[in-house]
Scaffold this motif. Structure first.
Motif, mmCIF file in Angstrom:
data_model
loop_
_atom_site.group_PDB
_atom_site.id
_atom_site.type_symbol
_atom_site.label_atom_id
_atom_site.label_comp_id
_atom_site.label_asym_id
_atom_site.label_seq_id
_atom_site.Cartn_x
_atom_site.Cartn_y
_atom_site.Cartn_z
ATOM 1 N N UNK A 38 0.844 -1.243 0.011
ATOM 2 C CA UNK A 38 0.075 -0.191 -0.083
ATOM 3 C C UNK A 38 1.335 1.491 0.300
ATOM 4 N N UNK A 39 0.773 1.527 -1.099
ATOM 5 C CA UNK A 39 1.874 3.627 -1.387
ATOM 6 C C UNK A 39 3.372 2.384 -0.962
ATOM 7 N N UNK A 40 3.634 1.872 -1.306
ATOM 8 C CA UNK A 40 4.882 1.562 -1.387
ATOM 9 C C UNK A 40 5.076 0.721 -0.471
ATOM 10 N N UNK A 41 4.162 0.462 0.472
ATOM 11 C CA UNK A 41 4.783 -0.601 2.307
ATOM 12 C C UNK A 41 3.889 -1.695 1.952
ATOM 13 N N UNK A 42 5.097 -2.380 2.725
ATOM 14 C CA UNK A 42 5.014 -4.245 2.038
ATOM 15 C C UNK A 42 3.540 -4.289 3.332
ATOM 16 N N UNK A 43 2.300 -5.223 3.485
ATOM 17 C CA UNK A 43 1.190 -5.059 4.033
ATOM 18 C C UNK A 43 0.924 -6.400 3.891
ATOM 19 N N UNK A 44 1.725 -7.391 5.393
ATOM 20 C CA UNK A 44 1.748 -8.703 5.350
ATOM 21 C C UNK A 44 -0.217 -9.143 6.115
ATOM 22 N N UNK A 45 -0.290 -10.278 4.546
ATOM 23 C CA UNK A 45 -1.688 -10.547 4.868
ATOM 24 C C UNK A 45 -1.632 -11.583 5.274
ATOM 25 N N UNK A 46 -3.080 -12.532 6.065
ATOM 26 C CA UNK A 46 -2.853 -14.234 5.719
ATOM 27 C C UNK A 46 -4.531 -14.824 4.369
ATOM 28 N N UNK A 47 -4.012 -16.133 4.620
ATOM 29 C CA UNK A 47 -4.435 -16.415 3.363
ATOM 30 C C UNK A 47 -6.082 -15.746 2.724
ATOM 31 N N UNK A 48 -6.569 -16.129 3.973
ATOM 32 C CA UNK A 48 -8.214 -15.772 3.239
ATOM 33 C C UNK A 48 -8.358 -13.657 3.139
ATOM 34 N N UNK A 49 -7.652 -13.051 3.869
ATOM 35 C CA UNK A 49 -7.109 -11.914 3.305
ATOM 36 C C UNK A 49 -6.618 -11.225 2.667
ATOM 37 N N UNK A 50 -5.433 -12.076 1.936
ATOM 38 C CA UNK A 50 -5.051 -12.267 0.862
ATOM 39 C C UNK A 50 -6.060 -12.349 -0.636
ATOM 40 N N UNK A 51 -6.827 -13.689 -0.273
ATOM 41 C CA UNK A 51 -7.689 -13.784 -1.364
ATOM 42 C C UNK A 51 -9.229 -12.876 -1.490
ATOM 43 N N UNK A 52 -9.452 -12.264 -1.096
ATOM 44 C CA UNK A 52 -11.097 -11.235 -0.364
ATOM 45 C C UNK A 52 -10.182 -10.040 -1.206
ATOM 46 N N UNK A 53 -8.818 -9.454 -1.028
ATOM 47 C CA UNK A 53 -8.611 -8.239 -1.468
ATOM 48 C C UNK A 53 -8.111 -8.916 -3.008
ATOM 49 N N UNK A 54 -7.883 -9.864 -3.196
ATOM 50 C CA UNK A 54 -7.698 -9.784 -4.724
ATOM 51 C C UNK A 54 -9.140 -9.621 -5.337
#
Length: 218
Positions: A143-159
């Motif tokens: 996000x704006x160059x900042x790495x955002x660590x996400x869980x698997x579900x969070x990653x899938x929902x964001x995608x």
């Protein structure tokens, strides 16, 4: 993506499913052709990993049924037979790809990812919107160059939200794409995941709730 694994060897089926879940896919499992057809009748899958030699309804017949229904679901056929004639036969009945056993799990995962891209409208390899960049291959979010660590579900929902390109996505759709068939639609899992996602993405908020409809990235 949502994937159906159809394999009559339980240990292999679960090994495939667990490997794919590590890649943030929602995975259901069936151990025979009849069970596969039952799930395909009620769920929308991006990819089916289909063992050819299934008990009951043969894998070839499952593939034919799927193709005749004009489903966009892609079929990756697995078999212990590695002869060219076997591969040709599998592709002729409508399979999109063919992989002989034994196989390497990374290759299987890569083939599924490739088929999944073909199962849905074309999307850029890296998804970007509102300062968010999601790289499915590297499993990274910024996000704006900042790495955002996400869980698997969070990653899938964001995608899924990014793929919608500003359109509203219902909680039911997110539940279907990011969870498996055992998910309870009344648990509030989507709402909780969205709350965590908002917190991790930080301010200003970009995931908007559309009351009674779903969520979108503004």
């Amino acid at each position: 993506m949502r994937v159906l694994v159809v394999e009559d060897e339980p240990m292999l089926a679960e090994a495939i499913a667990e490997w794919l879940r590590e890649d943030a896919h929602a995975v259901d499992v069936a151990h025979d052709g009849g069970g596969a057809l039952d799930r395909l009748a009620v769920n929308d899958y991006d990819v089916v990993v289909l063992d050819r030699d299934l008990p009951g309804v043969h894998g070839d017949d499952v593939c034919r049924e799927l193709v005749s229904s004009s489903s966009p679901t892609r079929v990756l056929m697995l078999t212990a037979a590695a002869e060219v004639t076997d591969r040709v036969a599998g592709l002729t009945i409508g399979a999109d790809d063919y992989l002989a056993k034994p196989f390497a799990f990374p290759e299987l995962a890569a083939r599924i990812l490739s088929l999944g891209r073909r199962a849905r409208p074309a999307a850029p390899p890296v998804l970007s919107r509102a300062g968010i960049t999601l790289d499915p291959a590297r499993h990274e979010v910024f996000r704006d160059g900042r790495y955002v660590p996400l869980s698997k579900k969070e990653f899938a929902v964001l995608a899924e939200l990014l793929r919608a390109d500003g359109a509203t996505v219902s909680a039911e759709f997110l539940l279907e794409k990011a969870w498996d068939e055992n998910a309870d639609p009344f648990t509030g899992a989507v709402r909780l995941t969205i709350l965590k996602l908002r917190r991790k993405l930080g301010d200003p908020p970009v995931v908007e709730t559309v009351t009674g409809v779903g969520y979108r990235i503004t």
